[in-house]
Design a protein around this motif. Sequence first.
Motif, PDB file in Angstrom:
ATOM      1  N   THR A  56      24.724 -37.480 -57.475  1.00 17.06           N
ATOM      2  CA  THR A  56      24.447 -36.854 -58.904  1.00 17.06           C
ATOM      3  C   THR A  56      25.585 -36.198 -59.748  1.00 17.06           C
ATOM      4  OG1 THR A  56      22.213 -36.595 -58.191  1.00 17.06           O
ATOM      5  CG2 THR A  56      22.850 -35.958 -60.216  1.00 17.06           C
ATOM      6  N   LYS A  81      28.041 -38.987 -60.389  1.00 23.07           N
ATOM      7  CA  LYS A  81      27.387 -39.617 -61.644  1.00 23.07           C
ATOM      8  C   LYS A  81      27.689 -38.659 -62.719  1.00 23.07           C
ATOM      9  CE  LYS A  81      23.855 -42.529 -59.696  1.00 23.07           C
ATOM     10  NZ  LYS A  81      22.313 -43.096 -59.999  1.00 23.07           N
ATOM     11  N   GLN A  82      27.532 -37.224 -62.960  1.00 23.70           N
ATOM     12  CA  GLN A  82      28.047 -36.494 -63.651  1.00 23.70           C
ATOM     13  C   GLN A  82      29.410 -36.441 -64.131  1.00 23.70           C
ATOM     14  OE1 GLN A  82      25.837 -32.787 -64.008  1.00 23.70           O
ATOM     15  NE2 GLN A  82      27.861 -31.782 -64.534  1.00 23.70           N
ATOM     16  N   LYS A 106      22.086 -30.143 -57.275  1.00 20.80           N
ATOM     17  CA  LYS A 106      22.424 -31.457 -57.192  1.00 20.80           C
ATOM     18  C   LYS A 106      22.989 -32.083 -55.994  1.00 20.80           C
ATOM     19  CE  LYS A 106      24.964 -31.416 -60.990  1.00 20.80           C
ATOM     20  NZ  LYS A 106      24.865 -30.366 -61.710  1.00 20.80           N
ATOM     21  N   LYS A 124      20.200 -39.818 -63.058  1.00 16.25           N
ATOM     22  CA  LYS A 124      20.180 -40.021 -61.705  1.00 16.25           C
ATOM     23  C   LYS A 124      19.926 -41.713 -61.720  1.00 16.25           C
ATOM     24  CE  LYS A 124      18.463 -36.241 -58.761  1.00 16.25           C
ATOM     25  NZ  LYS A 124      17.424 -35.628 -57.918  1.00 16.25           N
TER      26      LYS A 124
END
Length: 476
Positions: free
Chosen positions: A6, A9-10, A2, A49
């Motif tokens: 990303t 965001k996770q 990743k 994403k």
Amino acid sequence: MKDEKTKIKQEKIIELTTSFCDEKLNEEYKELSIKLVEKLGRKHDVPFKRGKLEIWASAVIYALGQINFLFDKSFEPYATPDDICNYFNTKKSTVSNKAHDIRKMLNMGHFDEEFSTGALLESQPKFYLDEESGFMIPESYINPMDSYFDEVYELFKKGEIDDAIEMLDAIDEDNPEYNRAMFYKSFILNAIGIKDDSSEIFNEFLSELDDDVDLNDLLKEDDETDENDPGYLFEMGQFNHEIGEYEDAIEYYDQSLELSPNQTHVLHFKALALSELQKYKKALKIIDKAIEINPNDYSLLNTKGLIYKQKKNINKAIKYLNEANKIKENEMSWQFKGDIYYEQEKYKKALKCYDKSIEINPEEISSYINKAKVYMEMDDLKNAEKMLNEAEKIDENNIEMLCEKGNFLLSQDKFSEAIDYYDKCLEIDDEYIEALIFKSIACANLDYYEESNKCLDKLGEINPLILMELDEMFNG
């Protein structure tokens, strides 16, 4: 591997789901939500994403809730779809669709060993095969889903149709109760006037059954029918209603009402059955009684509007559809109004109504199809095609969409492509009259006379009067 964006965001989605679980659920749901987000994050094409993080967080909780009966009051913890969406300020239809994508992506189902709660796995029932009916029966004879369906039933009675449908849609195909869910969904859709979808679901339900299975077994699990049970009598009425036996359906509804007179849902269905028999005066009297009992049920006012529409009293039809919208703005009131304006050839007004229906529920496929029909009448082929493509994205197997796409291609003299769509219709329902008629025309234009005649022969088997009407139309 990743990228940094990303990963951020996770972490944010985990932070959001953790916050919800801490406030509304428990530690186990928090651990499951973290596990689910991390598993999504390990996908080759990480799905989150793209898209709003709050929607993904809502959908993660929602998907876990669907397979763990979070929306069932008899389970702990308990939360509603509205609780989730209100917390994250997200739209329920969007979240529901995203949760479906997650469950499909990770093959999540009830009693999933990876994402089920410990309590649910411990309660997983053991089944044996009942050779007489062909059903898998719990050894305890107690169905853990009964309370779930009871809640669906209560939502339906209260007029909370969207929530009832949502709970039924949460039942996966691998669940032993999937057929039962389809059975109930078909009737609810019929009750609110979406007959094409209702019939499609009911046909799918019938196709899943073995020839030796008695449909009454689905309506009543006991060996003996209980003619003193209003619920059972209502369900028998529903079954006869769906197969077009309206007189028999009314008899069952009356027996149910004799035992319990103030059941608005039974009165609702009785009014619909009377309307199908064109007994509009009696239908209006019955629906008025239901409205008197539950004046805040917008679906009853929608039905009253539909009855007036069938009576060709357009002003009153629109009046009651507007009243339904005042109680709760809903896509069906707008869609039915759009249908009225479409039939009156007031195309601009029809388009505005369908737009409002789509605004309320972007997944309401019928509104896209009906907009396409309007645009075709206006010779706006570009927008007609655009609407049909949008409908196809929502459900590529919707029979009405397939037929209308075929009609659009037929109007463009794209006969072979049109036939492909009609064939898809006929795979779903080999007696779909409109598809047979227009496939016959498309085949004739390609000089496929043998295939064209096969369609006509099939129409003659279904109803010989159809051929007479077609002959009069083209040669009269």
